[in-house]
Motif scaffolding. Sequence first.
Motif, mmCIF file in Angstrom:
data_model
loop_
_atom_site.group_PDB
_atom_site.id
_atom_site.type_symbol
_atom_site.label_atom_id
_atom_site.label_comp_id
_atom_site.label_asym_id
_atom_site.label_seq_id
_atom_site.Cartn_x
_atom_site.Cartn_y
_atom_site.Cartn_z
ATOM 1 N N THR A 1 0.859 -1.192 0.000
ATOM 2 C CA THR A 1 0.000 0.000 0.000
ATOM 3 C C THR A 1 0.890 1.236 0.000
ATOM 4 O OG1 THR A 1 -0.034 0.087 2.415
ATOM 5 C CG2 THR A 1 -1.751 -1.246 1.341
ATOM 6 N N ASP A 2 0.281 2.409 -0.005
ATOM 7 C CA ASP A 2 1.075 3.638 0.079
ATOM 8 C C ASP A 2 1.946 3.619 1.328
ATOM 9 O OD1 ASP A 2 -0.301 4.407 -2.177
ATOM 10 O OD2 ASP A 2 -0.958 6.337 -1.371
ATOM 11 N N CYS B 1 4.865 1.285 0.959
ATOM 12 C CA CYS B 1 5.875 1.845 0.052
ATOM 13 C C CYS B 1 6.726 2.885 0.788
ATOM 14 C CB CYS B 1 5.210 2.491 -1.160
ATOM 15 S SG CYS B 1 4.578 1.316 -2.377
ATOM 16 N N ARG B 2 6.073 3.739 1.564
ATOM 17 C CA ARG B 2 6.809 4.773 2.297
ATOM 18 C C ARG B 2 7.761 4.164 3.330
ATOM 19 N NH1 ARG B 2 1.541 7.196 2.405
ATOM 20 N NH2 ARG B 2 1.424 8.920 0.920
ATOM 21 N N TYR C 1 0.719 -3.580 -6.023
ATOM 22 C CA TYR C 1 0.698 -2.300 -5.307
ATOM 23 C C TYR C 1 -0.711 -1.740 -5.370
ATOM 24 C CZ TYR C 1 1.478 2.738 -4.566
ATOM 25 O OH TYR C 1 1.398 4.038 -4.131
ATOM 26 N N ALA D 1 -2.621 1.188 -4.761
ATOM 27 C CA ALA D 1 -2.260 2.604 -4.615
ATOM 28 C C ALA D 1 -3.446 3.420 -4.126
ATOM 29 C CB ALA D 1 -1.760 3.155 -5.945
ATOM 30 N N THR E 1 -3.020 6.738 -3.680
ATOM 31 C CA THR E 1 -2.819 8.038 -4.330
ATOM 32 C C THR E 1 -1.996 7.844 -5.593
ATOM 33 O OG1 THR E 1 -0.822 8.419 -3.003
ATOM 34 C CG2 THR E 1 -2.894 9.304 -2.143
ATOM 35 N N ASP F 1 1.182 8.820 -6.909
ATOM 36 C CA ASP F 1 2.460 9.380 -6.476
ATOM 37 C C ASP F 1 3.578 8.632 -7.185
ATOM 38 O OD1 ASP F 1 4.829 10.066 -5.154
ATOM 39 O OD2 ASP F 1 3.803 10.374 -3.246
ATOM 40 N N LEU G 1 6.161 6.804 -5.046
ATOM 41 C CA LEU G 1 5.727 5.542 -4.445
ATOM 42 C C LEU G 1 5.642 4.439 -5.492
ATOM 43 C CD1 LEU G 1 2.958 6.732 -1.937
ATOM 44 C CD2 LEU G 1 5.407 6.402 -1.545
#
Length: 207
Positions: free
Chosen positions: A128-129, A132-133, A164, A166, A168, A170, A173
Amino acid sequence: MDDAQSRKAEKAERVLIIACGMLAREVLAVKSRLASDHIDLTCLPAEYHFRPDRIAPEMDKAIARAKAEGYRNIFVGYADCGTGGMLDKIVEKHGVERMAGPHCFAFYQGLDAFERQGDADMLAFYMTDFLCRHFDSFFMKPLGLDRHPELIEDFFGNYEKLVYLAQTDDPALDRVAEDAAKLLGLAYERRFTGYGDLVPALANLPA
């Protein structure tokens, strides 16, 4: 009415979401989108992702604290998340509700879509976001992959693809997810889900 009583009375008219730390940014984004200024947010540590046995007892304490502070409307920002039904016992004990579904990977996609994808995603590693972060701090370092890349096969050898999900758009990411798929030797697929069922769940909270 003294200050403490006043604060309790104010909280009684608001809604508190007690969420997984992995959802903090997303809950706040949906709250902003819905202009739901009556919603407050507190989170349990995202690290419980690795210790689902801690989610139910810590949620029990968090709900009890929130009630003592004056909150009457409480929503649990977790799906089952590996608790094996233990979280549902806490939810029932306190008379509150939680996010529907087995985990955030399901409610981000929407439960119906998740079920339709079931067989095709049997060997999928979801990101997920948030993941990834925090790919390094949640996977590379805890699993020792930064020091021992030969362990990748042991941990990820049974997966076929990285999906993934997502929230957003980005590009940074996207690159993390693509690079992760290459590193883990997996096929790559990106699905834009937005915030999925999180939106109607928050929209339906009492105003």
